[in-house]
Each structure stands twice: as C-alpha cells, then as structure tokens.
Design a protein around this motif. Structure first.
Motif, short mmCIF file in Angstrom:
data_model
loop_
_atom_site.label_atom_id
_atom_site.label_comp_id
_atom_site.label_asym_id
_atom_site.label_seq_id
_atom_site.Cartn_x
_atom_site.Cartn_y
_atom_site.Cartn_z
N UNK A 28 12.38 55.93 74.30
CA UNK A 28 12.29 56.99 73.26
C UNK A 28 11.15 56.61 72.45
N UNK A 35 10.27 57.74 68.56
CA UNK A 35 10.79 58.57 67.30
C UNK A 35 9.63 58.31 66.06
N UNK A 73 14.80 60.99 67.80
CA UNK A 73 14.19 60.12 69.14
C UNK A 73 13.98 61.19 70.41
N UNK A 83 11.71 53.23 70.83
CA UNK A 83 13.10 52.59 70.74
C UNK A 83 13.35 52.48 72.60
N UNK A 116 29.07 57.53 79.26
CA UNK A 116 28.35 56.18 78.85
C UNK A 116 27.93 56.25 77.35
N UNK A 117 28.13 55.37 76.87
CA UNK A 117 27.28 55.26 75.47
C UNK A 117 26.04 54.49 75.55
N UNK A 118 25.23 54.84 74.87
CA UNK A 118 23.75 54.44 74.80
C UNK A 118 23.58 53.35 73.45
N UNK A 156 21.12 51.02 71.65
CA UNK A 156 19.74 50.99 71.03
C UNK A 156 19.26 49.75 70.82
N UNK A 157 17.93 49.29 70.88
CA UNK A 157 17.38 48.11 70.46
C UNK A 157 17.09 48.42 69.18
N UNK A 162 26.86 63.56 71.60
CA UNK A 162 27.12 62.42 71.01
C UNK A 162 26.40 62.36 69.61
N UNK A 173 25.11 59.84 66.50
CA UNK A 173 24.62 58.69 66.14
C UNK A 173 24.14 58.55 64.61
N UNK A 233 17.95 51.27 63.92
CA UNK A 233 18.00 52.00 64.88
C UNK A 233 19.35 52.81 64.97
N UNK A 234 19.22 53.99 65.94
CA UNK A 234 20.84 54.55 66.25
C UNK A 234 21.70 53.84 66.62
N UNK A 294 25.44 54.22 68.06
CA UNK A 294 26.47 55.45 68.66
C UNK A 294 27.79 55.39 67.83
N UNK A 353 31.61 60.48 71.19
CA UNK A 353 31.02 61.31 72.30
C UNK A 353 32.19 62.50 72.16
N UNK A 409 22.38 61.88 63.63
CA UNK A 409 21.69 62.50 64.72
C UNK A 409 22.84 63.22 65.61
N UNK A 467 17.76 64.87 71.55
CA UNK A 467 18.31 64.51 70.20
C UNK A 467 18.03 65.79 69.14
N UNK A 468 18.90 66.01 68.25
CA UNK A 468 18.53 66.86 66.93
C UNK A 468 17.63 66.05 66.16
#
Lengths: 115, 111
Positions: A35, A37, A43, A91, A102-104, A106-107, B33, B35, B42-43, B45, B48, B88, B101-102
């Motif tokens: 992504x 951002x 993102x 990202x 599934x959940x994402x 992020x790093x 989802x 976040x 960082x985003x 979670x 959902x 988000x 994403x919004x």
C-alpha cells in the motif's frame, strides 16, 4: 508470532533516484499487499500477491513502480525513477489466504521522502 | 471504480463524549473492515462485518453494517484519551476481494 517486517524504516532520496523496499510477511501467509499511504489519506492498494502470482496491480504506476515476490515469501517494491509525489509511507500487509474472512496484518511501513 | 467515502475527516471531542464515524461505498460490498492507526503507527485491524445489518460490539466500540451492505458506522461510547487515532474503514468487493480504504476519520480526545 513475529509480525510483518519491513526495511528500511526511513529513506530520503532525490527525485529521479531509485529506491527499493523489502517486506517479509508473517510466516505461512499466502497473500501479500503493498500500500501507499500519502499523509492525511487512507492506504491505497498498489499490488496484491497470492503466493508468487499477482492478483491485482491495477493501481500500480507501472511506468515507474515494480514489485516481485519470486519465491512466494518476501517481496520487494521498487520505484525507478522517483518523483516528488511518491513521498509517502509504503505499507506492506499480509493475510493467511486472502479470502474474505482474513485479517490483514500491517508492517510498520517505510517512510519515503523524495526531495 | 469502487469508492469508499468516510466522514467526518476530523473530530475533536471532550473526553467522555461519544464519537461516530460513517463509511459509504459506491458499490455493494462483500464485507467491510475497520482499522485504527495511532499517530506514527500502522493500521491495526479492529473488526470485520460480513452480514447485512450486522452489529458487533467490542467494549465501548459498536460497529454496524448497513442492510444494503453499502454503508457502515463505528460508534465509540464515552471516549477516552487512548481512543486517539485515525479510524479507517476498508471495503472489500469483487472476485479477488479488492480492498479500498476510506480517507479515515482522525479523532482527537481532549482530556
């Protein structure tokens, strides 16, 4: 469980230079996302890999951006040549299989400043 | 292409007040989802939502998914300073679950 790793954390370059970012997803995660951002925005998905195949790269500026995930594990994102408007946080995220449930994860991101 | 709009962009509230952010999609979503991104972070979670009309709660946070699966909201009851950050929504749709994403709602809580 180790999280998504990214490097470098920060990078400052001049316009027209090249830069590469690295991402190592969570072990066992098949899906990897890059992504962009920009400050004050959400993102924006650049590219999505499922294992080593590209699922979606519709928003990747292919004239200057490239990404690969050769062995289906870690990935690199390259910008060549960079423009001022590429200044952003990049990202990387991963998910187990990329299915709807599934959940994402992020790093920490790579903060890029192009001067 | 799919667009996800989020309002408001910024919200300042006094600690203890409630807060709500709204998300609207131009297309019907498979799921949505939410976040949270702390300043400089960082985003992360939160939740959902998949079913039409679904409502989920996490302590002081209540999430809703509209009947038409085109809008969603996040409501925080009695905000605390730890709620500071940008929230988000991310809408998923299409065969490959393309995620959009919004712009996010930046929440500031005044002690």
């Amino acid at each position: 469980e180790a999280g998504v790793a990214q490097s470098p954390r920060y990078k400052i370059i001049e316009k027209r230079q090249s830069v590469a970012f690295w991402c190592n997803p969570i072990s066992g995660h098949a899906t990897l996302y890059w992504y962009q951002q920009i400050l004050g925005q959400g993102p924006k998905l650049l590219i999505q890999f499922q294992n080593n195949g590209v699922v979606d790269d519709s928003q990747l500026p292919k004239d200057r951006f490239s990404a690969e995930r050769l062995k289906g594990v870690d990935s690199t994102l390259k910008i060549q040549p960079a423009k001022l408007e590429d200044s952003a946080v990049y990202l990387c995220a991963s998910s187990f299989s990329g299915t709807p449930q599934e959940t994402q994860y992020f790093g920490p991101g790579t903060r890029l400043l192009v001067l | 292409g799919q667009q996800v709009m989020q309002i408001p962009q910024y919200q300042h509230v006094q600690e203890g007040e409630d807060f709500t952010t709204y998300c609207n999609s131009s297309t019907t979503l498979s799921n949505i989802q939410w976040y949270k991104q702390r300043p400089g972070g960082h985003p992360v979670f939160l939740i959902q939502l998949v079913k039409s009309g679904e409502v989920k709660k996490q302590k002081r946070l209540t999430f809703q998914f509209g009947e038409a699966k085109k809008n969603s909201s996040l409501h925080i009851t009695a905000t605390q300073t730890t709620d500071v950050g940008t929230y988000f929504c991310a809408g998923l749709s299409g065969g490959y679950q393309k995620v959009t994403f919004g712009i996010g709602t930046k929440l500031q809580v005044i002690p």
